[in-house]
Design a protein around this motif. Sequence first.
Motif, PDB file in Angstrom:
ATOM      1  N   GLY A 173       0.817  -1.202   0.000  1.00 44.02           N
ATOM      2  CA  GLY A 173       0.000   0.000   0.000  1.00 44.02           C
ATOM      3  C   GLY A 173       0.852   1.254   0.000  1.00 44.02           C
ATOM      4  N   ASP A 174       0.727   2.053   1.067  1.00 41.64           N
ATOM      5  CA  ASP A 174       1.483   3.306   1.152  1.00 41.64           C
ATOM      6  C   ASP A 174       2.688   3.186   2.079  1.00 41.64           C
ATOM      7  N   VAL A 175       3.151   1.957   2.332  1.00 40.12           N
ATOM      8  CA  VAL A 175       4.265   1.724   3.254  1.00 40.12           C
ATOM      9  C   VAL A 175       5.306   0.827   2.576  1.00 40.12           C
ATOM     10  N   VAL A 176       6.589   1.210   2.690  1.00 35.16           N
ATOM     11  CA  VAL A 176       7.678   0.303   2.312  1.00 35.16           C
ATOM     12  C   VAL A 176       8.352  -0.168   3.596  1.00 35.16           C
ATOM     13  N   SER A 177       8.686  -1.446   3.630  1.00 31.40           N
ATOM     14  CA  SER A 177       9.280  -2.028   4.834  1.00 31.40           C
ATOM     15  C   SER A 177      10.487  -2.866   4.452  1.00 31.40           C
ATOM     16  N   GLY A 178      11.426  -2.943   5.384  1.00 37.77           N
ATOM     17  CA  GLY A 178      12.607  -3.762   5.173  1.00 37.77           C
ATOM     18  C   GLY A 178      13.336  -3.979   6.482  1.00 37.77           C
ATOM     19  N   THR A 179      14.615  -4.284   6.377  1.00 38.27           N
ATOM     20  CA  THR A 179      15.440  -4.531   7.553  1.00 38.27           C
ATOM     21  C   THR A 179      16.586  -3.531   7.619  1.00 38.27           C
ATOM     22  N   ILE A 180      17.158  -3.408   8.816  1.00 42.22           N
ATOM     23  CA  ILE A 180      18.354  -2.595   9.006  1.00 42.22           C
ATOM     24  C   ILE A 180      19.544  -3.541   8.861  1.00 42.22           C
ATOM     25  N   ASP A 181      20.167  -3.481   7.718  1.00 42.75           N
ATOM     26  CA  ASP A 181      21.190  -4.467   7.391  1.00 42.75           C
ATOM     27  C   ASP A 181      22.501  -4.224   8.119  1.00 42.75           C
ATOM     28  N   VAL A 182      22.896  -2.979   8.258  1.00 47.76           N
ATOM     29  CA  VAL A 182      24.234  -2.680   8.779  1.00 47.76           C
ATOM     30  C   VAL A 182      24.270  -1.218   9.194  1.00 47.76           C
ATOM     31  N   LEU A 198      12.182   1.034  -4.993  1.00 44.28           N
ATOM     32  CA  LEU A 198      10.947   0.609  -4.330  1.00 44.28           C
ATOM     33  C   LEU A 198      10.312   1.782  -3.593  1.00 44.28           C
ATOM     34  N   PHE A 199      11.133   2.565  -2.908  1.00 47.15           N
ATOM     35  CA  PHE A 199      10.646   3.743  -2.193  1.00 47.15           C
ATOM     36  C   PHE A 199       9.997   4.741  -3.150  1.00 47.15           C
ATOM     37  N   ALA A 200      10.501   4.810  -4.384  1.00 51.63           N
ATOM     38  CA  ALA A 200       9.989   5.777  -5.356  1.00 51.63           C
ATOM     39  C   ALA A 200       8.509   5.582  -5.642  1.00 51.63           C
ATOM     40  N   ALA A 201       7.998   4.368  -5.397  1.00 50.42           N
ATOM     41  CA  ALA A 201       6.579   4.108  -5.637  1.00 50.42           C
ATOM     42  C   ALA A 201       5.673   4.927  -4.723  1.00 50.42           C
ATOM     43  N   LEU A 202       6.221   5.461  -3.630  1.00 46.09           N
ATOM     44  CA  LEU A 202       5.427   6.279  -2.705  1.00 46.09           C
ATOM     45  C   LEU A 202       5.294   7.720  -3.169  1.00 46.09           C
ATOM     46  N   ASN A 203       6.043   8.093  -4.216  1.00 47.27           N
ATOM     47  CA  ASN A 203       5.975   9.459  -4.782  1.00 47.27           C
ATOM     48  C   ASN A 203       6.259  10.530  -3.733  1.00 47.27           C
ATOM     49  N   ILE A 204       7.286  10.310  -2.955  1.00 49.76           N
ATOM     50  CA  ILE A 204       7.708  11.284  -1.945  1.00 49.76           C
ATOM     51  C   ILE A 204       8.908  12.054  -2.495  1.00 49.76           C
ATOM     52  N   GLU A 205       8.841  13.372  -2.458  1.00 49.98           N
ATOM     53  CA  GLU A 205       9.891  14.228  -3.002  1.00 49.98           C
ATOM     54  C   GLU A 205      10.838  14.680  -1.890  1.00 49.98           C
ATOM     55  N   HIS A 206      12.057  15.037  -2.301  1.00 47.73           N
ATOM     56  CA  HIS A 206      12.998  15.614  -1.338  1.00 47.73           C
ATOM     57  C   HIS A 206      12.374  16.843  -0.672  1.00 47.73           C
ATOM     58  N   GLY A 207      12.574  16.936   0.626  1.00 48.13           N
ATOM     59  CA  GLY A 207      12.015  18.040   1.395  1.00 48.13           C
ATOM     60  C   GLY A 207      10.699  17.708   2.053  1.00 48.13           C
ATOM     61  N   GLN A 208      10.037  16.648   1.591  1.00 45.96           N
ATOM     62  CA  GLN A 208       8.800  16.229   2.232  1.00 45.96           C
ATOM     63  C   GLN A 208       9.123  15.376   3.459  1.00 45.96           C
ATOM     64  N   ARG A 209       8.106  15.196   4.281  1.00 45.99           N
ATOM     65  CA  ARG A 209       8.314  14.482   5.540  1.00 45.99           C
ATOM     66  C   ARG A 209       7.791  13.052   5.459  1.00 45.99           C
ATOM     67  N   VAL A 210       8.487  12.178   6.167  1.00 48.58           N
ATOM     68  CA  VAL A 210       8.112  10.765   6.207  1.00 48.58           C
ATOM     69  C   VAL A 210       7.967  10.325   7.657  1.00 48.58           C
ATOM     70  N   ASN A 245      21.608   6.167   0.454  1.00 50.00           N
ATOM     71  CA  ASN A 245      23.031   5.967   0.717  1.00 50.00           C
ATOM     72  C   ASN A 245      23.792   5.594  -0.556  1.00 50.00           C
ATOM     73  N   SER A 246      25.059   5.268  -0.398  1.00 52.69           N
ATOM     74  CA  SER A 246      25.923   5.008  -1.546  1.00 52.69           C
ATOM     75  C   SER A 246      25.611   3.700  -2.260  1.00 52.69           C
ATOM     76  N   LEU A 247      24.765   2.849  -1.662  1.00 49.60           N
ATOM     77  CA  LEU A 247      24.325   1.621  -2.322  1.00 49.60           C
ATOM     78  C   LEU A 247      22.949   1.774  -2.964  1.00 49.60           C
ATOM     79  N   ASP A 248      22.447   3.023  -3.005  1.00 49.79           N
ATOM     80  CA  ASP A 248      21.144   3.332  -3.588  1.00 49.79           C
ATOM     81  C   ASP A 248      20.004   2.720  -2.781  1.00 49.79           C
ATOM     82  N   ASN A 249      20.230   2.592  -1.459  1.00 49.51           N
ATOM     83  CA  ASN A 249      19.201   2.138  -0.530  1.00 49.51           C
ATOM     84  C   ASN A 249      18.878   3.254   0.456  1.00 49.51           C
TER      85      ASN A 249
END
Length: 284
Positions: A173-182, A198-210, A245-249
């Motif tokens: 739906g409107d939530v992306v979930s995962g794990t804290i890898d490192v 995957l996060f891009a599917a939420l259509n959240i722009e830089h400067g917006q709040r999550v 981050n530098s791994l595109d995550n």
Amino acid sequence: MKPLILQSDFGLADGAVSAMYGVAEGVCDSLRVYDLTHDIPQYDIWEASYRLIQTVQYWPEGSVFVSVVDPGVGSDRRSIVAKTSGGHYIVTPDNGTLTHIKRMSGIVEARVIDETVNRLPNSGESYTFHGRDIYAFTGARLASGVIGWEEVGPTIDPASIVELPVVDAVLDGDVVSGTIDVLDVRFGSLWTNIPRTLFAALNIEHGQRVEITISNDTRVLYKNIMVYAKSFADVYVGEPLLYVNSLDNLAVAINQGSFARAYNIGTGTSWRISVRKAPRMIYE
């Protein structure tokens, strides 16, 4: 002649790493030897796996990596060399260290090390320092061209290489979930396995709040709202942020602070994180 890059959980307080350097020097005194890190937490195969995927792709094709985080040293676990889809070689125990490389980069070939040939001379009665006697020795021989790929040992099916359990990131739906890898160790940022795509599917722009929720098993340890920022400079000192981050995550941090230390957050598949667009607050 290709570079040889070493990774371990040995630290630098004693002579273990220096011994590996010495073995490599003995194989070829013009070999270029570098360190990835020797500060992997003791026995932490998961972090060793992650540091490889963080680093390997930026080295030239043919580079040889030796990764030694080996709590099962002396057991019947295999000693292998894997060839990645990018043409890099990784010399390591087959204990899960190749999990992220196998899943995210790809392994096209693999061989079991033939210790009758690729073992430091006169070390056959030693069973506790394979990093020196087998991995550094084999890695140096491969990087320097003393042996070719076919001379490492017999081939094995890359599909048989051991993987650690992984929880995939999901969109619901409107939530992306995962794990804290490192952790970004020095700065205490949380690096997740949620890809930017995957996060891009939420259509959240830089400067917006999550809204960020972090839990460990069934307990919620953190739930708050922060900015989705391009960089740390987009928020005030001491303010939290979500960034790529530098791994595109996705990653979570505090500008000039340690998020992990501030909220006592750990890593691994039991540490879950979810992200959604912050709900609109209406005040009367």
